[in-house]
Design an enzyme around this catalytic site. Structure first.
Site, PDB file in Angstrom:
ATOM      1  N   HIS A 118      -4.287  -0.685   6.340  1.00  0.00           N
ATOM      2  CA  HIS A 118      -3.279   0.375   6.431  1.00  0.00           C
ATOM      3  C   HIS A 118      -2.608   0.470   7.790  1.00  0.00           C
ATOM      4  CE1 HIS A 118      -4.293   3.037   2.711  1.00  0.00           C
ATOM      5  NE2 HIS A 118      -4.297   1.740   2.429  1.00  0.00           N
ATOM      6  N   HIS A 157      -3.645  -4.246   1.942  1.00  0.00           N
ATOM      7  CA  HIS A 157      -4.929  -3.538   1.951  1.00  0.00           C
ATOM      8  C   HIS A 157      -5.221  -2.875   3.296  1.00  0.00           C
ATOM      9  CE1 HIS A 157      -8.889  -2.350   0.655  1.00  0.00           C
ATOM     10  NE2 HIS A 157      -9.450  -2.977   1.663  1.00  0.00           N
ATOM     11  N   ASN A 184      -6.778  -3.118  -4.875  1.00  0.00           N
ATOM     12  CA  ASN A 184      -8.090  -2.644  -5.310  1.00  0.00           C
ATOM     13  C   ASN A 184      -8.018  -1.246  -5.904  1.00  0.00           C
ATOM     14  OD1 ASN A 184      -7.482  -1.900  -2.509  1.00  0.00           O
ATOM     15  ND2 ASN A 184      -9.440  -0.848  -2.539  1.00  0.00           N
ATOM     16  N   HIS A 185      -6.956  -0.497  -5.643  1.00  0.00           N
ATOM     17  CA  HIS A 185      -6.821   0.841  -6.229  1.00  0.00           C
ATOM     18  C   HIS A 185      -6.231   0.787  -7.631  1.00  0.00           C
ATOM     19  CE1 HIS A 185      -7.718   3.865  -2.992  1.00  0.00           C
ATOM     20  NE2 HIS A 185      -7.694   2.750  -2.276  1.00  0.00           N
ATOM     21  N   ASP A 204       0.817  -1.221   0.000  1.00  0.00           N
ATOM     22  CA  ASP A 204       0.000   0.000   0.000  1.00  0.00           C
ATOM     23  C   ASP A 204       0.851   1.271   0.000  1.00  0.00           C
ATOM     24  OD1 ASP A 204      -3.005  -0.972   0.577  1.00  0.00           O
ATOM     25  OD2 ASP A 204      -1.614  -2.228   1.708  1.00  0.00           O
ATOM     26  N   HIS A 217      -4.307  -9.302  -0.852  1.00  0.00           N
ATOM     27  CA  HIS A 217      -4.725  -7.901  -0.726  1.00  0.00           C
ATOM     28  C   HIS A 217      -6.246  -7.872  -0.570  1.00  0.00           C
ATOM     29  CE1 HIS A 217      -3.919  -3.532  -1.361  1.00  0.00           C
ATOM     30  NE2 HIS A 217      -5.196  -3.543  -1.701  1.00  0.00           N
ATOM     31  N   HIS A 275       0.647   3.556  -2.539  1.00  0.00           N
ATOM     32  CA  HIS A 275      -0.320   4.570  -2.988  1.00  0.00           C
ATOM     33  C   HIS A 275       0.381   5.746  -3.668  1.00  0.00           C
ATOM     34  CE1 HIS A 275      -4.141   3.022  -1.338  1.00  0.00           C
ATOM     35  NE2 HIS A 275      -3.371   2.476  -0.413  1.00  0.00           N
ATOM     36  N   ASP A 278      -1.631  -2.152  -4.352  1.00  0.00           N
ATOM     37  CA  ASP A 278      -1.843  -0.702  -4.246  1.00  0.00           C
ATOM     38  C   ASP A 278      -0.528   0.060  -4.339  1.00  0.00           C
ATOM     39  OD1 ASP A 278      -4.554  -0.900  -4.128  1.00  0.00           O
ATOM     40  OD2 ASP A 278      -4.757  -0.433  -2.010  1.00  0.00           O
TER      41      ASP A 278
END
Length: 702
Positions: free
Chosen positions: A247, A245, A128-129, A20, A217, A22, A60
């Protein structure tokens, strides 16, 4: 003290794990725009300084499904800076890479490409992002994979069954089976686990010698009845689960006493929401694996922006103020100001000596004003700290816990208020749609569509700007219902209403419901292309106008047979596969590894009328749905590798732990698992710089 040479010998895997990241989150923000790129730079630099064998990412990598040009440019530049070079790769891949990377145009690991110099391979699943989308089912990771910068694995296309084939790695005498599955809607994956439709393939030979790592994830904490994946669903032959996933940083391995494996949750490397879970200190992990023993060293990240959050309930301070006190709002505001200033002082103390930590911290004060108090102007209050904090627009947040609970029970739902509180609780658009129809009156309930299908269509519209998703879902469902009514031969309105209701219930929470959404999205992409819309999906496609991805007509380019000739990488040769598994392929009829396209799906215009009786009397011309081949594997698949000269074959265990004993003793917990030793050591102390011996402790699995 143990020297580094003793720790990192020729049999020890060193793996940097992170999840993650991002990239691109708030990249247009004047203060926080570079946070994700600075932290990713620190992560890759840490991997290079520790001379890891490879990097494992848990999804992610990007925050947006369609990252901007600046975001992609920064990511590619950093990967090229730290992951390319002449350093030798000291491990080998024993599995069939055409299966592990079957969705790539180049189905082999990037460091074995004769045109690339890779010093640190990166293995990643999607989240998922940054999940695959568009007409060709591509995601940003596929772009990096085609560029030879990462190895994207763990993709699954079927909604009926998932079979996970591991990436088999060997360094000296240590063997790792790396399993992975990219993000799947939690409800669907939960249902597939319950229905025994998820299977993990295992090497047939020497099962007790493999160290099994699984990268996932999904939701780990329970957000609903089926909106998460319980750890008990996973197979008990696993040794370590890397959970993405979520955080919150819970990187110390936690032992699951029922399944007898360890779970590490590295958490995110950037705070994407001002919630308590994001306030924990961010870490990445340096995993060492030797034989059947492992050690996980947590490494703190110094470029992460500080985040402090505090909850205050005004009713807990009757000695300071009460609702009927004169000028109570001024006193409450002064009280909150003191709390924020105290958090700023704490942030300044923690930042002493940390030159890489950003100056302005994130501050959040959540005030519960239940009990008759009134909220003051939050915007005016936040402006007092505009030069001191990184989030001047939302320093303070007012909540009324008791009233929120009462409102959920009420029949009349304030949808605007529900959206406001949902954004703070991390709900998705799909959850909002379900909650709306759950509390709405019977007169506005759906009659043809299901709440889950409509929720997914709305989510595609909101998250991925698929403008025709909702319209195409309605059109497709209308056509399908008309065909069903014709087959049933119903005529009267009463019979039609009953049959529609029955038909709707039979497909609720089934794979058929997922297929309807996917078909609607394909139609939406087709209409967009016909209109000539220029989107990133069209730019990613190769110019062909077909939209079905489930065929094997297009063959993959053959991998190069020669290496680059460097003596240090002499062991990189790719093995020839003797039995390659594809869609509908058997051992005697091998199929190409890459995914081609099936016949072009026909798109027809539907009637503008939504009346079932009118449509039944004047039947529409309907398009036949192209049937896509389902992915199937042989019971056993033999894989050769030129590096070792040995054959590696897989055995298919039971999809659920309750039936493993019905197969072979190699998957039984009572035989092989109790005989193998799993040693796990990690630092509980906050002092991360203390030296340690990662392989000194041993603990029996049972």
């Amino acid at each position: 003290m143990t020297s580094e040479n003793t720790l990192d010998d020729e049999d020890t895997f060193k793996i940097l794990i992170a999840t993650d990241i991002h990239l691109g989150y708030l990249e247009k923000d004047a203060i926080r725009g570079n946070d994700t790129f600075n932290t990713f730079d620190e992560i890759l630099k840490c991997a290079k300084e520790n001379q890891v064998d490879f990097i494992l990412l848990g999804g992610d990598l990007f925050h947006d499904n369609k990252p901007s040009r600046r975001c992609l440019h920064s990511c590619i530049s950093l990967l090229r800076k730290y992951c390319m070079g002449d350093s030798p790769i000291l491990f080998h891949i024993l599995s069939d890479q055409a299966v592990n990377f079957s969705n790539s145009k180049f189905p082999w690991v990037n460091y074995q490409d004769e045109n690339l110099n890779i010093s640190i391979p990166v293995f990643s699943v999607h989240g998922n992002h940054d999940d695959p989308t568009g007409a060709d089912g591509l995601c940003a990771l596929d772009i990096l994979s085609s560029a030879g910068l990462i190895n994207h694995f763990g993709r699954c296309q079927s909604v009926d069954r998932i079979e996970i084939s591991p990436v088999l790695l060997q360094k000296g005498n240590t063997k790792i089976a790396l399993y992975g599955i990219g993000s799947v809607p939690d409800e669907r994956l939960y249902r597939m686990f319950v229905n025994k439709q998820v299977t993990m393939l295992r090497p047939r030979e020497d099962q007790d010698l493999w160290f099994n790592i699984f990268t996932i994830h999904q939701n780990r904490s329970k957000h609903g009845a089926t909106n998460y994946i319980p750890e008990q669903f996973l197979d008990d032959f696993l040794d370590l689960v890397v959970w993405g996933h979520e955080h919150e940083c819970l990187i110390n391995p936690n032992r699951n006493e029922q399944q007898l494996f360890y779970v590490t949750q590295p958490g995110s490397s950037v705070a994407t929401s001002l919630s308590p879970g994001e306030a924990a200190k961010k870490h990445i992990g340096l995993l060492r694996v030797k034989g059947r023993k492992m050690n996980l060293q947590k490494i703190p990240l110094h470029t992460v922006r500080q985040f402090f959050i505090q909850d205050v309930a005004l009713s807990d301070h009757p000695d300071l103020f009460s609702p009927d006190m004169p000028k109570v709002n001024q006193k409450v505001e002064a009280f909150c100001q003191d709390k924020v200033e105290a958090m700023l002082e704490e942030a300044e103390r923690d930042r002493l000596g940390q030159h890489h930590t950003p100056e302005k911290p994130l501050i959040r004060l959540r005030v519960d004003y239940s009990g008759g108090f009134e909220a003051f102007n939050a915007t005016r209050f936040s402006q007092k700290f505009v030069e001191q904090v990184a989030n001047p627009k939302d320093v303070i947040h007012f909540v009324r816990q008791k009233e929120n609970k009462a409102r959920v029970k009420d029949d009349d739902l304030d949808f605007g208020q529900f959206m406001t509180q949902s954004s703070t609780e991390g709900l998705r658009v799909e959850d909002l749609v379900k909650e709306y129809f759950r509390t709405a009156e019977k007169t506005v309930q759906l009659s043809l569509l299901t709440e889950q299908g409509m929720g997914k269509a709305v989510q595609e519209f909101v998250d991925k700007e698929e403008k025709d998703a909702i319209e195409e879902l309605i059109k497709y469902q209308l056509e399908k219902t008309q065909r069903h009514l014709q087959q049933r031969g119903v005529l009267t309105e009463e019979e039609i209403d009953q049959e529609i209701s029955r038909f709707r219930e039979t497909k609720r929470n089934t794979a058929e419901e997922d297929e309807e959404v996917q078909e609607a999205l394909k139609r939406a992409k087709a209409h967009r292309i016909e209109r000539g819309d220029t989107t990133e999906d069209l730019e990613l496609s190769d110019g062909l106008d077909d939209f079905n991805m489930d065929s094997d007509e297009q063959a993959a380019p053959a991998p190069p047979t020669r290496g680059r000739g460097r003596g240090s990488r002499g062991g990189r040769g790719r093995g020839q596969t003797t039995a390659r598994r594809g869609r509908g392929a058997t051992a005697s009829e091998p199929k190409p590894a890459t995914r081609g396209r099936s016949q072009k799906a026909t798109v027809v215009n539907t009637s503008q009328s939504r009346n079932i009786m009118d449509a039944f009397q004047a039947p529409l011309q309907r398009s036949s749905r192209a049937t896509s081949a389902t992915k199937s594997y042989n019971e056993d698949a033999t894989i050769d590798d030129d590096d070792s000269g040995d054959d590696v074959s897989f055995v298919k265990p039971s999809s659920r732990p309750t039936q493993r004993a019905a197969f072979s003793s190699s998957t039984s917990r009572g035989s092989s698992q109790s005989q193998s030793l799993k040693g796990v050591t990690f630092d509980d102390d906050d002092d991360d710089e203390e030296e340690f011996d990662p392989f000194k402790a041993r603990s029996g699995r049972r």
